[in-house]
Design a protein around this motif. Structure first.
Motif, PDB file in Angstrom:
ATOM      1  N   ALA A  26      62.777   6.863  88.650  1.00 28.98           N
ATOM      2  CA  ALA A  26      61.870   6.999  89.794  1.00 28.98           C
ATOM      3  C   ALA A  26      62.438   7.980  90.798  1.00 28.98           C
ATOM      4  CB  ALA A  26      61.655   5.639  90.442  1.00 28.98           C
ATOM      5  N   PRO A  27      61.598   8.814  91.368  1.00 26.00           N
ATOM      6  CA  PRO A  27      62.077   9.723  92.422  1.00 26.00           C
ATOM      7  C   PRO A  27      62.649   8.945  93.611  1.00 26.00           C
ATOM      8  CG  PRO A  27      59.895  10.356  91.650  1.00 26.00           C
ATOM      9  CD  PRO A  27      60.182   9.018  91.047  1.00 26.00           C
ATOM     10  N   VAL A  28      63.590   9.581  94.280  1.00 26.18           N
ATOM     11  CA  VAL A  28      64.249   8.921  95.416  1.00 26.18           C
ATOM     12  C   VAL A  28      63.237   8.601  96.509  1.00 26.18           C
ATOM     13  CG1 VAL A  28      65.991   9.203  97.219  1.00 26.18           C
ATOM     14  CG2 VAL A  28      66.447  10.001  94.893  1.00 26.18           C
ATOM     15  N   ALA A  29      62.317   9.531  96.783  1.00 22.78           N
ATOM     16  CA  ALA A  29      61.356   9.316  97.859  1.00 22.78           C
ATOM     17  C   ALA A  29      60.439   8.142  97.549  1.00 22.78           C
ATOM     18  CB  ALA A  29      60.535  10.581  98.088  1.00 22.78           C
ATOM     19  N   VAL A  30      59.952   8.062  96.307  1.00 21.11           N
ATOM     20  CA  VAL A  30      59.036   6.978  95.956  1.00 21.11           C
ATOM     21  C   VAL A  30      59.749   5.638  96.007  1.00 21.11           C
ATOM     22  CG1 VAL A  30      57.589   6.054  94.111  1.00 21.11           C
ATOM     23  CG2 VAL A  30      57.642   8.519  94.529  1.00 21.11           C
ATOM     24  N   LEU A  31      60.949   5.586  95.427  1.00 29.87           N
ATOM     25  CA  LEU A  31      61.684   4.330  95.414  1.00 29.87           C
ATOM     26  C   LEU A  31      62.040   3.882  96.824  1.00 29.87           C
ATOM     27  CD1 LEU A  31      62.764   2.251  93.466  1.00 29.87           C
ATOM     28  CD2 LEU A  31      64.901   3.557  93.319  1.00 29.87           C
ATOM     29  N   THR A  32      62.455   4.811  97.653  1.00 27.98           N
ATOM     30  CA  THR A  32      62.809   4.486  99.039  1.00 27.98           C
ATOM     31  C   THR A  32      61.597   3.968  99.812  1.00 27.98           C
ATOM     32  OG1 THR A  32      64.511   6.185  99.014  1.00 27.98           O
ATOM     33  CG2 THR A  32      63.802   5.398 101.158  1.00 27.98           C
ATOM     34  N   ASN A  33      60.461   4.629  99.659  1.00 24.82           N
ATOM     35  CA  ASN A  33      59.268   4.235 100.405  1.00 24.82           C
ATOM     36  C   ASN A  33      58.717   2.889  99.938  1.00 24.82           C
ATOM     37  OD1 ASN A  33      59.465   6.590 101.848  1.00 24.82           O
ATOM     38  ND2 ASN A  33      57.958   7.700 100.614  1.00 24.82           N
TER      39      ASN A  33
ATOM     40  N   GLN B 105      74.845   4.178  91.192  1.00 23.14           N
ATOM     41  CA  GLN B 105      73.797   4.837  90.420  1.00 23.14           C
ATOM     42  C   GLN B 105      72.648   5.355  91.277  1.00 23.14           C
ATOM     43  OE1 GLN B 105      72.437   2.187  87.353  1.00 23.14           O
ATOM     44  NE2 GLN B 105      74.507   1.841  86.489  1.00 23.14           N
ATOM     45  N   TYR B 106      72.648   5.052  92.565  1.00 23.48           N
ATOM     46  CA  TYR B 106      71.493   5.377  93.396  1.00 23.48           C
ATOM     47  C   TYR B 106      71.935   6.131  94.656  1.00 23.48           C
ATOM     48  CZ  TYR B 106      68.933   2.094  90.436  1.00 23.48           C
ATOM     49  OH  TYR B 106      68.371   1.455  89.365  1.00 23.48           O
ATOM     50  N   ASP B 107      70.958   6.772  95.244  1.00 23.59           N
ATOM     51  CA  ASP B 107      71.194   7.505  96.488  1.00 23.59           C
ATOM     52  C   ASP B 107      71.435   6.528  97.634  1.00 23.59           C
ATOM     53  OD1 ASP B 107      70.893  10.292  97.863  1.00 23.59           O
ATOM     54  OD2 ASP B 107      69.686   8.909  99.080  1.00 23.59           O
ATOM     55  N   GLN B 108      72.152   7.011  98.659  1.00 23.33           N
ATOM     56  CA  GLN B 108      72.486   6.145  99.792  1.00 23.33           C
ATOM     57  C   GLN B 108      71.240   5.675 100.534  1.00 23.33           C
ATOM     58  OE1 GLN B 108      75.396   4.892 100.577  1.00 23.33           O
ATOM     59  NE2 GLN B 108      76.410   5.947  98.880  1.00 23.33           N
ATOM     60  N   HIS B 109      70.224   6.490 100.612  1.00 26.29           N
ATOM     61  CA  HIS B 109      68.997   6.068 101.286  1.00 26.29           C
ATOM     62  C   HIS B 109      68.303   4.949 100.503  1.00 26.29           C
ATOM     63  CE1 HIS B 109      69.708  10.162 102.825  1.00 26.29           C
ATOM     64  NE2 HIS B 109      69.141   9.714 103.938  1.00 26.29           N
ATOM     65  N   VAL B 110      68.353   5.039  99.191  1.00 22.82           N
ATOM     66  CA  VAL B 110      67.761   3.977  98.379  1.00 22.82           C
ATOM     67  C   VAL B 110      68.549   2.682  98.557  1.00 22.82           C
ATOM     68  CG1 VAL B 110      67.211   3.278  96.022  1.00 22.82           C
ATOM     69  CG2 VAL B 110      66.887   5.655  96.717  1.00 22.82           C
ATOM     70  N   ILE B 111      69.867   2.781  98.567  1.00 18.95           N
ATOM     71  CA  ILE B 111      70.690   1.591  98.744  1.00 18.95           C
ATOM     72  C   ILE B 111      70.446   0.966 100.111  1.00 18.95           C
ATOM     73  CG2 ILE B 111      73.068   0.750  98.826  1.00 18.95           C
ATOM     74  CD1 ILE B 111      73.799   3.022  96.929  1.00 18.95           C
TER      75      ILE B 111
ATOM     76  N   ASN C  35      67.691   1.082 102.008  1.00 13.57           N
ATOM     77  CA  ASN C  35      66.411   0.368 102.024  1.00 13.57           C
ATOM     78  C   ASN C  35      66.431  -0.850 101.106  1.00 13.57           C
ATOM     79  OD1 ASN C  35      65.523   2.268 103.780  1.00 13.57           O
ATOM     80  ND2 ASN C  35      63.827   3.014 102.528  1.00 13.57           N
ATOM     81  N   ALA C  36      67.167  -0.775 100.006  1.00  9.54           N
ATOM     82  CA  ALA C  36      67.258  -1.933  99.120  1.00  9.54           C
ATOM     83  C   ALA C  36      67.967  -3.095  99.802  1.00  9.54           C
ATOM     84  CB  ALA C  36      67.990  -1.544  97.834  1.00  9.54           C
ATOM     85  N   SER C  37      69.049  -2.809 100.550  1.00 13.75           N
ATOM     86  CA  SER C  37      69.732  -3.879 101.281  1.00 13.75           C
ATOM     87  C   SER C  37      68.830  -4.486 102.345  1.00 13.75           C
ATOM     88  CB  SER C  37      71.015  -3.328 101.908  1.00 13.75           C
ATOM     89  OG  SER C  37      70.720  -2.296 102.837  1.00 13.75           O
TER      90      SER C  37
END
Length: 1363
Positions: free
Chosen positions: A886-893, A985-991, A993-995
């Motif tokens: 998944a793209p970083v932007a989509v996963l983050t949003n 495995q993931y970008d810091q922005h994804v991590i 938002n996941a937290s």
């Protein structure tokens, strides 16, 4: 007037009444003192004889009036009035008849005796009447009616005497010199009347004038200048209120009777008095000072020659007289030595007076320093200060901004504001423009243009600049906008932009008239010499250099003024508000301002867990469309937090300042122009504002809107600006949305009546297609977020902190929810889903606002949220179809959307759902109550069980349904866990938002929280990005409020974030922990020392949060006292990890809250007992340091005296001995006589123990001298340099370092160097008996102990640094 000359005896005016009963040969002697009962008959006889024989009848009836004087207190009011009227009648007859016989030698003895007898009796009776008016009325109740009669007779008496003195009475004496007793008798009577306590009232104006005229005649005709001057000084020393009346008298002597010699006599007598004598109190000094200042104001020509005497007052000890001398100098410069037509001697005198004023800016007395600055301010306001002095005076005032006297700071700010407002340079002070102009002038000067055409052209340009300055000024008065447009029309315009009337131009500033060449002279002579052109250029360069220096000096004041906004003195804060307002008008820039734009987004109300990278992107995008003409508004924003000040004066000053900003005097464009200007100023204030500033601005906007201060068309203008009619920048449209939301919170009907317009703007229906300037397109989510914030005002108000309770009519849209099919929800859902694949930074903020709006305004929000989650899940599945990542932007949003839905759902359940269930339960209970008619106590129990039922139902829904296997939120949980468990495995922005999403889901269910809490803590420990750690700290705070029992075992991990390397993480941790402790969600014990260590945090904001927390904690019973042992235990010793100066500052701040004698005594005892248990020298020094910070009361010294054996063997260490000696010095300062003996005994024992344990006599003497020196610094200890109070919250207490008169004390840097030489680190654990729990003592190896002891051993000659 017939009287036998041979029968007339010589009447000698006596010094006392009893002297008339005895006399020499040929002198008149009183024969009989009549009884009181015979006086009415005798007065009637005198009346008949006065009608027959005239004024000479006084010879036969003098004994009658003498008897009246002897029995005056016993006489009735009518008798006193009759006696006084008879004497006035006799004096009038004598005045009318004497001119016919004044030249006859035969009549001279009779006339002279009659004159002296009548004057003596009239003056003595008048004095007795005046004396009785000074008595309290309760002691003279029988004579109450006399006061009204005497008020009428007093002016008549003085007018009669004045008419008499207009005659040439000197001819009655041979030689023609009246005797001194005669003059003194009249003078004493006049001064007695001036002594009346009410003489300054308007009703006694006639008395003042008549007495002044009589005294003026005595001074001018009878050589009474010396006597009158002495009496004036005596009265000034006796009664303070007589200064205005005496000044009026002296001025009358000089102006109407031309007696200037009286002024030197009065001044000489005043200067000769030593106001340090016991008999001359402060009232005498104040009266003398007031007299001198008023006299200099009204008669400067007479006072100026006597300045040689007045200057001597500057050398005296009386600060009141020093103030008087300086004020006299100011009055002379203001009324006599001003203007351009002064002679050389007058210029020299003026400069010497200004130098004397400048020298006393550093006087030892704060009142003198304040008065000097006030005098200089009056000179500036009146235009009497020469322009060449502006720069020097500004530097002097700048140096007094740090004065410890608040009155001096206030006067310094007022002076600087006056200097700025009356500066002779320009109406807009811009360093950039002046630097460009100065560079151009210097370059032209270096080029050396010598041609006639060039010189003539440049001089014509200079004259055009002067004319253009005047036109610019007129345009400024008409319209501020036109001034800004014409500000860019060339260098000549920039030089003179905004120049006010009455200000000199370049040639008048630095050059003489003969040094400058006009264009007329060019035409007459035909050509100009090279030297003339060079002089003209030199004048302009000098002008620009002085203007630039002045601007830089004023710019340096701004950071200090911003700090003084939070001064403890309300008057200083008000002056600081005035200076910042004036600085914003002149366009000054605070170059030292630490802006918060990089830390906080402009006005989005998104959660604090917002991604920092996105926030920075938001600021960059917004600033790209922000105009650059809002420099003054950046300064004004510093005033916004003061609307919450506790001081009414400060709040009023801030409100008045913003009224002046929104409604300036120059608004000649009519109603339409006023509306446009108001909206434009509001928009500029919103640009780059923080959340705190916007909250304060919202209060002001609502206040002005409700009071009708804003023009009526402002709402229409805002709606047009929001709709984008015309070329409106995106930033202005967003500011309009913010302003509308502010108004709607105060009056929701604004949004209700314009709902269609807002929805149309949200959907883009009004915005023109393809208009890039409007920001239309996928990136226009910032404007949409602002509109959502305005629409949220339609939701029913559920908070108590709303600005104003809005009472809507029944059935109003703000009282009910909108249908789920409403257009606004369709638009919001479409915009959210369209932006899932977008990288726009505003999408996250817009999503949070939109989801919150769905739950607060829609009638079926859960269904709409389910649609959002389903479609977002489908979008995410489409992007990863075929095994793609998944793209970083989509996963983050998508993760952000899930977190927003979870947070809004929890708020929805705890808010509207819980209230609705409670309403239904109460309604059912009321029905059951009517049917069963139970008792009140049973109803109370039923109500409690109903509330429990509501909470249980909500809890059951959260546990069983929200995160059930078939729920949409639960479908995202495995993905969130997978991302958090594999951060590499993931970008810091994804991590990040996941937290956040994981924490949001954990708040819904206790079971989910317990299962994933370890994962969340591990993610915080292992995360390398401060964004992730910051988000998790904030999430842990929410979880602690939701499930406190589950979080309690993990509390140390939360405290560990206080030592994080990121400032943002530490700041969030401090605020979260402080909030939890205040709400009793965390135990105060344990790791509270980590929070105390933040008092010395390098970041100002964090240190201020910590200070505020301990301030609040100190107000809760004994909470702070109970945790102090634990704090001292953990921060002391090498394991504490604190530098010596930081440790001293923390302990000083914490121990200042211990003020109860019982608590002080207990702490002293516990600390003394720790001396025996400790083996480290550094720990001894720490304990002594803490004891020295406690209040030195009698019980404290007594307990120290009792516990002396505990630390007697440690007194050989200077770090132990010196703090205890400093405490003794402080205790002795304010101790009672009974306690001083015990203090001296304890001090003697300390000295003996120090000498006995190896201190030595020489070392003891040196240590004692150092303690004596420290005594001067104890009261003025301030915060360490890197811990200044932030501008945004806590007030700043500014102190000066003045000690000696006219000199400044050192900055105290030696104390920091001594602290560094001490080299102390701390590592001892204090286990007091009051501790609730015991912790194992940390042990060190023998080698490490030896190294620590060697490192922390302090040289014996080094003074103690902590006091």
């Amino acid at each position: 007037m017939e009287e036998n000359e041979s029968t007339v005896l010589d009447f000698v005016i006596p010094l006392g009444p009893d002297d008339l009963r005895c006399g020499g040969p040929g002198q008149y002697v009183v024969q009989n003192v009549h009884e009181v009962t015979a006086l009415p008959r005798l007065l009637n006889d005198f009346t008949r004889e006065l009608q027959l024989r005239g004024p000479n009848s006084i010879h036969n009836h003098f004994d009658t009036f003498y008897s009246v004087l002897q029995h005056f207190p016993k006489l009735h009011v009518d008798a006193k009035e009759e006696c006084l009227e008879l004497l006035i009648d006799a004096m009038c007859r004598f005045t009318n008849e004497v001119p016919e016989h004044i030249g006859a030698e035969a009549k001279r003895p009779v006339l002279l005796a009659t004159l002296k007898m009548t004057c003596y009796l009239l003056c003595r009776v008048a004095e007795r009447c005046e004396a009785e008016t000074d008595l309290p009325h309760d002691k003279c109740k029988k004579n109450r009616g006399a006061w009204a009669a005497w008020d009428e007779l007093r002016p008549r008496c003085l007018q009669t005497i004045s008419k008499l003195l207009q005659l040439d009475l000197r001819l009655l004496w041979s030689p023609p010199t009246p005797e001194e007793n005669f003059v003194s008798t009249i003078s004493r009577c006049c001064f007695k009347m001036l002594e009346n306590g009410d003489i300054n009232l308007v009703k006694h104006r006639g008395t003042r004038d008549s007495a002044s005229h009589v005294l003026a005649q005595l001074v001018s005709r009878y050589n009474h200048a010396v006597g009158a001057s002495i009496r004036v000084v005596q009265l000034l020393h006796q009664k303070e209120n007589l200064a205005p009346a005496l000044v009026q008298a002296v001025v009358l002597w000089v102006s109407d009777y031309h007696c200037p010699n009286a002024v030197p006599e009065v001044i000489r007598e005043l200067v000769s008095c030593s106001f340090s004598d016991v008999h001359l109190d402060a009232a005498a000094a104040r009266a003398s000072a007031s007299f001198l200042v008023d006299l200099a104001e009204r008669q400067p020509d007479c006072v100026l020659p006597q300045m040689g005497l007045i200057v001597r007052l500057l050398e005296g000890k009386s600060y009141v007289m020093r103030n008087a001398a300086l004020s006299v100098m100011m009055e002379l410069v203001l009324h006599r030595l001003r203007g351009e037509g002064l002679q050389q001697g007058e210029r020299t005198a003026r400069d010497s007076f200004l130098e004397a004023l400048s020298a006393h800016v550093i006087d030892t007395n704060g009142l003198v320093r304040s008065r000097v600055l006030q005098c200089l301010g009056q000179l500036v306001d009146a235009g009497a200060l020469p322009h060449q002095w502006f720069g020097g005076i500004a530097k002097l005032a700048f140096g007094r901004l740090h004065d410890r006297a608040m009155g001096v700071c206030r006067a310094a700010l007022s002076l600087l504001s006056s200097l700025l407002g009356h500066n002779p340079f320009a109406g807009k002070l811009s360093q950039a423009e002046l630097l460009v102009a100065l560079e151009k002038e210097e370059r032209a000067r270096e080029d050396g243009k010598t041609g006639q055409g060039d010189c003539k052209e440049n001089l014509e340009e200079l004259e055009k600049t002067t004319k253009h300055c005047k036109s610019i000024e007129e345009e400024e008065e008409e319209d501020e906008e036109e001034e800004e447009e014409e500000a860019s029309e060339g260098d000549g315009v920039l030089l003179g932009k905004g120049m006010r009337k009455g200000k000199v131009m370049e040639r008048e500033w630095f050059g003489k008239e003969e040094d400058c060449v006009s264009s007329d002279e060019c035409e007459e002579e035909g050509e100009l010499s090279l030297s003339s052109w060079e002089r003209a250029r030199r004048v302009r360069v000098g002008y620009l250099q002085s203007a630039l220096c002045f601007i830089r000096q004023m710019d340096l004041v701004l950071p200090i003024a911003r700090c003084l906004l939070y001064s403890q003195s309300a008057f200083v804060a008000v002056e600081a508000v005035g200076y910042i307002l004036r600085a914003s008008e002149f366009g000054l820039v605070d170059h030292g301002e630490s802006r918060q734009d990089d830390k906080e987004e402009r006005h989005d109300d998104e959660p604090e867990q917002r991604d920092e990278g996105a926030r920075q992107c938001d600021d960059d995008q917004l600033q790209s469309v922000i105009p650059n003409d809002s420099t003054g508004h950046e300064l004004i924003k510093a005033l916004l937090p003061l609307v919450w000040s506790r001081e009414p004066r400060v709040r009023g000053a801030v409100v008045d300042a913003f009224k002046q900003i929104f409604n300036p005097l120059s608004s000649s464009k009519g109603q339409r122009g006023h509306v446009c200007n108001t909206v434009k100023r509001l928009s500029r204030l919103i640009f780059n504002s923080t959340k705190e500033q916007l909250k304060a601005l919202e209060f002001l906007v609502c206040e002005f809107w409700s009071s009708g201060f804003f023009p009526s068309g402002i709402l229409h203008q805002l709606l047009g600006q929001l709709a984008g009619k015309g070329p409106v920048p995106l930033a202005h449209r967003r500011s309009a949305a913010v302003i509308i939301s502010m108004l709607a919170r105060n009056e929701p009907a604004i949004v209700e009546s314009n709902l269609n317009t807002l929805v149309a703007v949200l959907s883009g229906g009004i915005i023109e297609e393809g208009d890039a300037a409007q920001g239309k397109g996928s990136c226009d989510y910032g404007l949409a977020a602002d509109i959502c914030s305005a629409l949220s005002c339609l939701a029913p108000s559920t908070t108590r902190d709303s600005l104003k309770e809005f009472k809507a009519t029944e059935g109003s849209i703000s009282r009910s929810r909108l249908s789920a099919n409403h257009e606004v929800f369709e638009v919001l859902i479409d915009m959210i889903l369209e932006g899932i694949t977008s990288t726009c930074s505003y999408w996250a903020c817009f999503t949070s606002h939109s989801v919150s709006l769905l739950y607060s305004l829609a009638d079926r929000p859960i269904g709409l949220a389910s649609v959002l989650l389903i479609r977002s899940h489908q979008c995410l599945g489409d992007t990863i179809a075929g095994g793609k990542q998944a793209p970083v932007a989509v996963l983050t949003n998508v993760l952000w959307l899930v977190a927003s839905v979870a947070n809004s759902l929890l708020v929805f359940l705890d808010g509207p759902v819980c209230r609705e269930l409670g309403r239904k339960q109460r309604k059912a209970q009321e029905q059951v109550t009517q049917m069963l008619d139970d008792a009140e106590d049973e109803l109370g129990l039923a109500g409690a069980s109903a509330e429990d039922t509501e909470q249980d139902l909500i809890r059951q829904v959260c546990e069983e349904e929200l995160l059930a296997e078939d729920s949409m939120l639960a479908s995202f949980l495995p993905l969130v866990q997978h991302i958090c468990s594999r951060p590499e495995q993931y970008d810091q922005h994804v991590i990040g938002n996941a937290s956040l999403t994981l924490a949001s889901l954990m708040t819904l269910s206790a079971e989910c929280c317990e299962k994933n809490l370890r994962l969340l803590i591990t993610c915080a420990e292992c995360a390398s990005s401060p964004i992730v750690r910051n988000n998790i700290v904030a999430a842990l705070g929410d979880l602690a409020l939701r499930f406190p029992n589950a979080l309690e075992p993990w509390t140390p991990h939360l405290y560990a974030r206080l030592r994080d390397g990121s400032v943002v993480v530490r700041s969030t941790a401090v605020r979260v922990l402080a909030h939890l402790i205040r709400n009793d969600m965390l135990r105060v014990r344990g790791h509270i020392s980590e929070l105390a260590a933040r008092l010395a945090d390098p970041d100002e904001e964090i240190a201020n949060y910590a200070r505020q927390f301990f301030d609040d904690l100190s107000k809760k019973d004994n909470d702070l006292y109970n945790i102090l042992p634990d704090i001292i235990s953990r921060l002391s010793g090498s394991d504490g990890g604190l530098a010596p100066d930081k440790y001293a500052y923390i302990m000083r701040h914490l121990l200042q809250y211990i003020k109860k004698e019982r608590q002080v005594e207990s702490l002293v005892e516990k600390l003394c007992l720790r001396f025996r248990a400790s083996i480290k020298e550094s720990e001894w020094c720490d304990f002594a340091l803490c004891i020295s910070f406690l209040p030195p009361g009698e019980k404290c010294i007594s307990r120290l005296h009792q516990m002396l054996p505990c630390f007697a063997d440690k007194l050989s260490e200077p770090g132990v001995y010196e703090p205890l000696m400093a405490l003794v010095v402080r205790a002795r300062r304010n101790a009672r006589l009974e306690a001083k003996a015990q203090i001296e005994e304890f001090e003697t024992k300390l000295l003996n123990a120090h000498h006995k344990r190896g201190g030595g006599s020489k070392g003891s003497a040196e240590a004692t001298d150092r303690v004596r020196e420290m005594e001067q610094d104890v009261s003025s200890c301030s915060q360490i340099p890197y811990l200044q109070t932030p501008r945004s919250t806590a007030p700043l207490q500014v102190r000066s370092k003045s000690t000696a008169r006219g000199r400044l004390r050192g900055t105290g840097r030696g104390r920091g160097r001594r602290m560094a030489r001490r080299g102390v680190s701390r590592g001892v654990v204090l286990n007091f008996s009051s501790d609730e729990e015991d912790e194992p003592r940390r042990s060190d190896s023998g080698e490490s102990d030896r190294v620590v002891r060697e490192h922390r051993r302090k040289p014996s000659g080094t003074p103690f640094p902590g006091v």
